[in-house]
Design a protein around this motif. Structure first.
Motif, PDB file in Angstrom:
ATOM      1  N   VAL A 192       0.968  -1.371  -0.253  1.00 27.98           N
ATOM      2  CA  VAL A 192      -0.027   0.101   0.296  1.00 27.98           C
ATOM      3  C   VAL A 192       0.754   1.223   0.052  1.00 27.98           C
ATOM      4  N   GLY A 193       1.382   1.310  -1.411  1.00 26.17           N
ATOM      5  CA  GLY A 193       2.143   2.627  -1.335  1.00 26.17           C
ATOM      6  C   GLY A 193       3.739   2.873  -0.128  1.00 26.17           C
ATOM      7  N   HIS A 194       4.018   1.549  -0.248  1.00 26.18           N
ATOM      8  CA  HIS A 194       5.771   1.879   0.304  1.00 26.18           C
ATOM      9  C   HIS A 194       6.858   1.111  -0.674  1.00 26.18           C
ATOM     10  N   VAL A 195       7.602   1.087   0.039  1.00 28.45           N
ATOM     11  CA  VAL A 195       8.992   0.596  -1.045  1.00 28.45           C
ATOM     12  C   VAL A 195       9.317  -0.792  -0.260  1.00 28.45           C
ATOM     13  N   TYR A 196       9.871  -1.673  -0.675  1.00 27.35           N
ATOM     14  CA  TYR A 196      10.542  -2.767   0.456  1.00 27.35           C
ATOM     15  C   TYR A 196      11.723  -2.165   0.735  1.00 27.35           C
ATOM     16  N   PRO A 197      11.683  -1.954   2.672  1.00 23.12           N
ATOM     17  CA  PRO A 197      12.383  -1.588   3.096  1.00 23.12           C
ATOM     18  C   PRO A 197      13.284  -3.220   3.089  1.00 23.12           C
ATOM     19  N   GLY A 198      13.436  -3.864   3.216  1.00 22.19           N
ATOM     20  CA  GLY A 198      14.227  -4.310   3.561  1.00 22.19           C
ATOM     21  C   GLY A 198      15.204  -5.387   3.367  1.00 22.19           C
ATOM     22  N   THR A 199      16.805  -5.526   4.256  1.00 21.92           N
ATOM     23  CA  THR A 199      18.094  -6.279   2.898  1.00 21.92           C
ATOM     24  C   THR A 199      17.551  -7.917   2.603  1.00 21.92           C
ATOM     25  N   PHE A 200      18.548  -7.763   1.696  1.00 28.89           N
ATOM     26  CA  PHE A 200      18.652  -9.011   0.527  1.00 28.89           C
ATOM     27  C   PHE A 200      18.635 -10.728   1.148  1.00 28.89           C
ATOM     28  N   SER A 201      18.996 -10.496   2.564  1.00 28.85           N
ATOM     29  CA  SER A 201      19.032 -11.386   3.036  1.00 28.85           C
ATOM     30  C   SER A 201      17.412 -11.974   3.505  1.00 28.85           C
ATOM     31  N   ASP A 202      16.793 -10.777   3.984  1.00 21.66           N
ATOM     32  CA  ASP A 202      15.219 -10.258   4.296  1.00 21.66           C
ATOM     33  C   ASP A 202      14.606 -11.066   3.540  1.00 21.66           C
ATOM     34  N   TRP A 251      25.276 -12.673  -9.157  1.00 20.63           N
ATOM     35  CA  TRP A 251      24.374 -13.473  -7.432  1.00 20.63           C
ATOM     36  C   TRP A 251      25.538 -13.443  -6.186  1.00 20.63           C
ATOM     37  N   LYS A 252      26.202 -13.645  -6.530  1.00 23.75           N
ATOM     38  CA  LYS A 252      27.922 -13.835  -6.385  1.00 23.75           C
ATOM     39  C   LYS A 252      28.298 -13.334  -5.662  1.00 23.75           C
ATOM     40  N   ASN A 253      27.589 -11.593  -5.389  1.00 20.96           N
ATOM     41  CA  ASN A 253      27.889 -10.193  -4.135  1.00 20.96           C
ATOM     42  C   ASN A 253      27.070 -10.486  -3.573  1.00 20.96           C
ATOM     43  N   TRP A 254      25.676 -11.100  -3.627  1.00 20.74           N
ATOM     44  CA  TRP A 254      24.864 -11.137  -2.612  1.00 20.74           C
ATOM     45  C   TRP A 254      24.474 -12.488  -1.669  1.00 20.74           C
ATOM     46  N   PHE A 255      24.824 -13.622  -2.093  1.00 20.64           N
ATOM     47  CA  PHE A 255      24.621 -14.567  -1.621  1.00 20.64           C
ATOM     48  C   PHE A 255      25.499 -14.937  -0.240  1.00 20.64           C
ATOM     49  N   THR A 256      25.742 -15.759   0.823  1.00 22.14           N
ATOM     50  CA  THR A 256      26.147 -16.027   1.612  1.00 22.14           C
ATOM     51  C   THR A 256      26.823 -17.527   0.642  1.00 22.14           C
ATOM     52  N   VAL A 257      27.954 -17.861   1.764  1.00 22.72           N
ATOM     53  CA  VAL A 257      27.835 -19.447   1.193  1.00 22.72           C
ATOM     54  C   VAL A 257      26.895 -20.594   1.952  1.00 22.72           C
ATOM     55  N   ALA A 258      26.170 -19.998   2.761  1.00 22.66           N
ATOM     56  CA  ALA A 258      25.180 -21.092   3.399  1.00 22.66           C
ATOM     57  C   ALA A 258      24.018 -20.798   2.593  1.00 22.66           C
ATOM     58  N   GLN A 259      23.426 -19.073   2.201  1.00 30.95           N
ATOM     59  CA  GLN A 259      22.685 -19.136   1.315  1.00 30.95           C
ATOM     60  C   GLN A 259      22.336 -19.657   0.000  1.00 30.95           C
ATOM     61  N   ASN A 260      23.666 -20.218  -0.448  1.00 31.66           N
ATOM     62  CA  ASN A 260      23.600 -20.270  -1.854  1.00 31.66           C
ATOM     63  C   ASN A 260      23.631 -22.285  -1.671  1.00 31.66           C
TER      64      ASN A 260
END
Length: 331
Positions: A178-188, A300-309
């Motif tokens: 409802v009219g707002h920008v996604y505020p979270g981190t990439f992990s979120d 994606w390698k600049n954003w994913f952690t090892v565990a996330q990957n």
């Protein structure tokens, strides 16, 4: 992915910041990794961002619009470009437009003027032929007459890791909910992507495998499947495939010129200097262009952690079991 503290809210589907329904369709609340609500509505088992529906769909009624799209009449020279979001739609649409004109010239219009989600039936019918239509709608929502009459479809796929990163940045720049920008981190956000797009009911994985199955079950249907990564690695080769599929006359000079004009940085510049990008003006929280970011393979390698990957790879293998699609995650 629902956090522990939000289990009750998620199960009830109610959040005080959002309406319980929109145009008669229940609003579902999903949560990112930090428990932030992300409102969606579900139509025919397909999930749509509430913000996109409210801001972009003609009339704001996605149920009626989906039915309208299903019932539009195909023309003999229609071509439909189908992509999961953030998979090179602008890129391939511009390539198709140039090849069908036989000139490496930018169309001053943006591809959203021919996007099934965003234009009305009257606008579709008013389009001049040949129509280069495009959509993120899944296979089950495509125009029935277009499928029945076997109009040409070009399906472009992109590896889901880069698609997830690109989608995150898109949502960070766009007004959603409802009219707002996604505020979270990439992990979120990645937790949300796992839940909505790599879940058991599918999002990204169902989108691409539905097209894979359709092509196998209908070997005589004119559908061209391309990979974003192949287009990046050898654009002239892939553009030549498109020209042959469209059955348009072409020369080596034309293919070279189209490849150059459709290089990412040139497309980005054209979008800023030549095109009327009314979409950005309408939905960007700061009015800045965000449809073109990097257009690379492997960011994606600049954003994913090892565990996330590792978790992503495990989920990918499970969800894509039995598929013969081969994605490149790096070049």
């Amino acid at each position: 992915m629902t956090t522990k503290e939000n289990e009750t809210s998620s199960e009830s589907g109610v959040h005080p910041s959002f309406p319980k329904e929109f145009n008669g369709v229940p609003v579902e609340i999903d949560y990112d990794g930090a428990g932030r609500p992300f409102p969606t509505i579900i139509v025919d088992d397909q999930r749509f961002s509430l913000g996109m529906i409210m801001d972009m769909v003609p009339g704001g009624n996605i149920v009626e619009h989906v039915q309208t799209i299903r019932n539009i009449k195909a023309r003999e020279d229609d071509v439909l470009i189908c992509t999961y979001p953030k998979s090179g739609t602008h890129w391939i649409w511009e390539i198709v437009s140039m090849l069908r004109k036989g000139k490496a010239e930018y169309d001053p219009r943006i591809k959203e003027t021919a996007m099934l989600e965003l234009i009305s039936k009257d606008q579709i019918e008013a389009m001049e032929s040949p129509r280069n239509l495009n959509t993120h709608f899944p296979l089950c929502m495509l125009p029935k007459d277009l499928l029945d009459t076997k109009r040409k479809i070009i399906h472009v796929m992109r590896n889901p890791k880069d698609a997830a990163v690109s989608m995150y940045h898109h949502f960070k720049s766009e007004k959603i909910g409802v009219g707002h920008v996604y505020p979270g981190t990439f992990s979120d956000f990645l937790s949300l992507f796992f839940c909505l797009e790599m879940g058991a009911n599918g999002g990204w994985n169902k989108y691409v495998t539905d097209f894979e199955k359709f092509a196998k079950d209908n070997p005589d249907y004119p559908i061209l499947s391309l990979y974003f990564e192949d287009m990046k690695q050898d654009p002239k080769r892939e553009i030549t495939k498109v020209a042959k599929f469209l059955d348009v006359p072409y020369t080596e000079e034309l293919i070279t010129a189209v490849a150059e004009r459709c290089d990412f940085e040139n497309l980005k510049k054209a979008n800023q200097e030549i095109k009327d990008d009314y979409i950005t003006r309408k939905i960007a929280h700061d009015g800045k262009q965000f449809m073109y970011r990097k257009g690379t393979v492997g960011d994606w390698k600049n954003w994913f952690t090892v565990a996330q990957n590792e978790l992503f790879d495990e989920t990918f293998e499970t969800r894509m079991h039995g598929s013969e699609l081969k994605f490149k995650f790096v070049l």
